[in-house]
Motif scaffolding. Sequence first.
Motif, PDB file in Angstrom:
ATOM      1  N   HIS A 160       0.529  -1.233  -0.312  1.00 38.69           N
ATOM      2  CA  HIS A 160       0.255   0.251   0.411  1.00 38.69           C
ATOM      3  C   HIS A 160       0.872   1.099   0.046  1.00 38.69           C
ATOM      4  O   HIS A 160       0.571   2.323  -0.860  1.00 38.69           O
ATOM      5  CB  HIS A 160      -0.996  -0.054   1.271  1.00 38.69           C
ATOM      6  N   LYS A 161       1.994   0.930   0.754  1.00 35.55           N
ATOM      7  CA  LYS A 161       2.807   2.201   0.684  1.00 35.55           C
ATOM      8  C   LYS A 161       3.617   2.763  -0.887  1.00 35.55           C
ATOM      9  O   LYS A 161       3.578   3.759  -1.137  1.00 35.55           O
ATOM     10  CB  LYS A 161       3.957   1.764   1.700  1.00 35.55           C
ATOM     11  N   ILE A 162       3.582   1.655  -1.783  1.00 40.11           N
ATOM     12  CA  ILE A 162       4.217   1.511  -2.727  1.00 40.11           C
ATOM     13  C   ILE A 162       3.190   2.133  -3.772  1.00 40.11           C
ATOM     14  O   ILE A 162       3.592   3.214  -4.393  1.00 40.11           O
ATOM     15  CB  ILE A 162       5.064   0.141  -3.573  1.00 40.11           C
ATOM     16  N   GLN A 163       1.549   1.713  -3.604  1.00 38.81           N
ATOM     17  CA  GLN A 163       0.944   2.095  -4.257  1.00 38.81           C
ATOM     18  C   GLN A 163       0.472   3.751  -4.378  1.00 38.81           C
ATOM     19  O   GLN A 163       0.381   4.282  -5.184  1.00 38.81           O
ATOM     20  CB  GLN A 163      -0.846   1.554  -4.506  1.00 38.81           C
ATOM     21  N   ASN A 164       0.783   3.628  -2.665  1.00 37.83           N
ATOM     22  CA  ASN A 164       0.136   5.691  -2.278  1.00 37.83           C
ATOM     23  C   ASN A 164       1.225   6.233  -2.868  1.00 37.83           C
ATOM     24  O   ASN A 164       1.106   7.733  -2.820  1.00 37.83           O
ATOM     25  CB  ASN A 164      -0.017   6.108  -1.321  1.00 37.83           C
ATOM     26  N   GLY A 165       2.418   6.138  -3.495  1.00 39.63           N
ATOM     27  CA  GLY A 165       3.985   7.136  -3.547  1.00 39.63           C
ATOM     28  C   GLY A 165       4.593   7.270  -2.719  1.00 39.63           C
ATOM     29  O   GLY A 165       4.760   8.570  -3.023  1.00 39.63           O
ATOM     30  N   LYS A 166       4.302   6.551  -2.049  1.00 41.34           N
ATOM     31  CA  LYS A 166       5.487   6.977  -0.905  1.00 41.34           C
ATOM     32  C   LYS A 166       6.756   7.398  -0.784  1.00 41.34           C
ATOM     33  O   LYS A 166       7.018   8.133  -0.601  1.00 41.34           O
ATOM     34  CB  LYS A 166       4.875   6.275   0.796  1.00 41.34           C
ATOM     35  N   TYR A 167       7.554   6.511  -1.570  1.00 44.96           N
ATOM     36  CA  TYR A 167       8.488   6.555  -2.111  1.00 44.96           C
ATOM     37  C   TYR A 167       9.203   6.969  -2.880  1.00 44.96           C
ATOM     38  O   TYR A 167       8.473   7.003  -4.485  1.00 44.96           O
ATOM     39  CB  TYR A 167       9.865   5.107  -1.885  1.00 44.96           C
ATOM     40  N   LYS A 168       9.941   7.984  -3.550  1.00 46.68           N
ATOM     41  CA  LYS A 168      10.786   8.231  -5.346  1.00 46.68           C
ATOM     42  C   LYS A 168      11.785   6.889  -5.401  1.00 46.68           C
ATOM     43  O   LYS A 168      13.137   7.281  -3.832  1.00 46.68           O
ATOM     44  CB  LYS A 168      11.555   9.531  -4.713  1.00 46.68           C
ATOM     45  N   VAL A 169      12.526   6.937  -6.576  1.00 47.58           N
ATOM     46  CA  VAL A 169      13.933   6.457  -6.623  1.00 47.58           C
ATOM     47  C   VAL A 169      14.489   7.146  -6.159  1.00 47.58           C
ATOM     48  O   VAL A 169      15.051   8.519  -6.358  1.00 47.58           O
ATOM     49  CB  VAL A 169      13.983   6.421  -7.895  1.00 47.58           C
ATOM     50  N   CYS A 170      16.087   6.800  -5.669  1.00 46.80           N
ATOM     51  CA  CYS A 170      17.052   7.477  -5.531  1.00 46.80           C
ATOM     52  C   CYS A 170      18.343   7.368  -6.163  1.00 46.80           C
ATOM     53  O   CYS A 170      18.134   6.997  -7.258  1.00 46.80           O
ATOM     54  CB  CYS A 170      17.949   6.864  -3.846  1.00 46.80           C
ATOM     55  N   LEU A 171      19.642   7.987  -5.834  1.00 49.35           N
ATOM     56  CA  LEU A 171      20.397   8.120  -6.758  1.00 49.35           C
ATOM     57  C   LEU A 171      20.989   6.483  -6.954  1.00 49.35           C
ATOM     58  O   LEU A 171      21.666   6.095  -8.066  1.00 49.35           O
ATOM     59  CB  LEU A 171      21.963   8.572  -6.284  1.00 49.35           C
ATOM     60  N   GLU A 172      20.974   5.579  -6.024  1.00 49.23           N
ATOM     61  CA  GLU A 172      21.020   4.086  -6.698  1.00 49.23           C
ATOM     62  C   GLU A 172      21.113   3.616  -8.131  1.00 49.23           C
ATOM     63  O   GLU A 172      20.998   2.774  -9.110  1.00 49.23           O
ATOM     64  CB  GLU A 172      20.985   2.726  -5.109  1.00 49.23           C
ATOM     65  N   TYR A 173      19.107   4.429  -7.765  1.00 48.15           N
ATOM     66  CA  TYR A 173      18.439   3.495  -9.670  1.00 48.15           C
ATOM     67  C   TYR A 173      19.382   4.377 -10.504  1.00 48.15           C
ATOM     68  O   TYR A 173      19.601   3.486 -11.003  1.00 48.15           O
ATOM     69  CB  TYR A 173      17.177   4.041  -8.835  1.00 48.15           C
ATOM     70  N   HIS A 174      19.600   5.910 -10.201  1.00 49.65           N
ATOM     71  CA  HIS A 174      20.176   5.777 -11.347  1.00 49.65           C
ATOM     72  C   HIS A 174      21.457   5.361 -11.695  1.00 49.65           C
ATOM     73  O   HIS A 174      22.134   5.970 -12.862  1.00 49.65           O
ATOM     74  CB  HIS A 174      20.482   7.844 -11.487  1.00 49.65           C
ATOM     75  N   LEU A 175      22.133   4.809 -11.325  1.00 53.65           N
ATOM     76  CA  LEU A 175      23.711   4.555 -11.379  1.00 53.65           C
ATOM     77  C   LEU A 175      23.308   3.288 -11.572  1.00 53.65           C
ATOM     78  O   LEU A 175      24.235   2.804 -11.915  1.00 53.65           O
ATOM     79  CB  LEU A 175      24.310   4.492  -9.689  1.00 53.65           C
ATOM     80  N   GLY A 176      22.002   2.174 -10.923  1.00 49.37           N
ATOM     81  CA  GLY A 176      22.051   1.280 -11.823  1.00 49.37           C
ATOM     82  C   GLY A 176      22.400   0.392 -11.044  1.00 49.37           C
ATOM     83  O   GLY A 176      22.485  -1.009 -11.583  1.00 49.37           O
TER      84      GLY A 176
END
Length: 599
Positions: A160-176
């Motif tokens: 439910h927290k993911i579906q509600n958009g509680k979090y945003k991707v961080c630098l680790e995502y952009h680094l792959g």
Amino acid sequence: MDTPSLDIQIKTLPSSPGVYQYYDKDNKLLYIGKAKNLKKRVSSYFTKHHDSYRINVLVKKINTIKHIVVETETDALLLENNLIKKHQPRFNVMLKDDKTYPWICIKKERFPRVFLTRNLIKDGSEYFGPYTSVKTVHTLLELIKGLYPIRTCNYDLSPHKIQNGKYKVCLEYHLGNCLGPCEDMQSEEAYINNIEAIRQIIKGNFKESLHQFWKQMMLHSENMEFEEAQQIKEKIDVLKNYQARSTIVNPKINNVDVFSIISDESYGYVNFLQLSHGSIIRSHTMEIKKKLSESDKELLELSIIEIRQRFNSRSKEIFSSIKVNVGDTIKVTVPQLGDKKKIVDLSVRNAKYYRQERFKQIKITDPDRHVNRLLAQIKKDLRLPVTPTHIECFDNSNIQGTNPVAACVVFKNAKPSKKDYRKFNIKTVEGPNDFASMEEVVYRRYKRLLDEEQPLPQLIIVDGGKGQLSSGLKALETLGLRGKITIIGIAKRLEEIYYPGDSIPLYLDKKSESLKVIQHLRNEAHRFGITFHRQKRSKAALNTELENIPGIGEKTVVELLKHFRSLAVIKKASKEELSEVIGNSKALKVYNYYLSKKE
């Protein structure tokens, strides 16, 4: 059981990795140490001059040496640490209970994290280790991070927290380094598949990961995506070059007693390992003398009760090498695979080492007991009706069909009796015929023993398979000895042991003492026979050449060889030198014969 002298204890230690424990005359633990080679390390205490006053005091107090065998030096280091913490021996550096080794944790949570920790928390998470080096853990985690993108954040990634958009991707995502499960960019199923692959890599099992990467690489290659295929190939190379080292400790195995038993005709040897929080904290091996041919199960059940009472063990679970019944309140498991099986195998190994150590000690201090035990074991393994105190073994030698001879070696009380060895020139057989030669020498040997009323052996061994055995048996039958003496054949290739009338051979354990005695007999018969064959062949070669000289007879040949010692010297001798030994006339004949050969 009397404690053997220190010298004997040291001589009989194994040359394996492990932990050694020194006790004083009151059985008080003085010191615990680790070793890559137990025998070499312990010996160094007693053979070197020590500058340290503390070490000299320790050595003077040592009365008993005990040891636990492990797989690797790393395992010895871990085990040493556990035992020092548990027993705090006087001569060891005191280790605090909070000194811990690093572990790799797979956290019990949705989208599990994988990280280094020194604290084991009972929350259902998985722990792998311990590792003796933090560098090793970091290397392994870097390997995992390069192969499988996993999250490093500690967010609660509930649906439910993911579906509600509680979090945003961080630098680790952009680094792959992460595929963004916090924004629902990676499914839980795909993430869990990666975690299972990581779990196998930590355990040292790379087969499945290599297979999956190979499939991915081939798919990229077929789609002409060569850059992506190259990246996958690099991951395959990294995996192939990495080797994980397993340890003897598993944190899931807690408050368990481990028992195993091995035995022979007269004694049983029971090993006990006590585990607490996944660590071995005690090892003890007990020797039990059999009274009424008790089974391993009976001996182990008695020993478990005795040992648990002696060490005041209250654990509710036992791992055992065989199924036993020790009451309804204790769970008994006979592991078949995995870490539990490894710990039972370690217990069995320690029981075997203890047994070997006792054998070596007994061989030195009580040779009669050693011989009696060995003969009893041979009797059991070979299914003999009587104890084989007198064994004879036959071997034929006829290299390239020349000068056929045979040898008979005799063992009494499992040791060579060289004064009783006999050589045979084959008399009745023309050409190389092993079967007929075997029949002849077996017949001649026991015909003579019967005629001279000498004692017969309890066991006859013939070197060879069914054919040689049948020939030996035929000779015994002719003499009326069939059924009165056991006869067996040993074939060289796979060390099969054949019995009369049985087409299926017996295979003894390659490490069994019975097989070693049989091999010793066979090898000794072969050595003795070959030596005799070479002597006869050499003599025949010399005699033939000299006797071929016209006018030179056997008596002259003997005189020449007796004086000059070899054919080479005779060939080089002058007429004068030859004349001094055999006279002018014969000397001229010999000299001219070899002179003509030089021209």
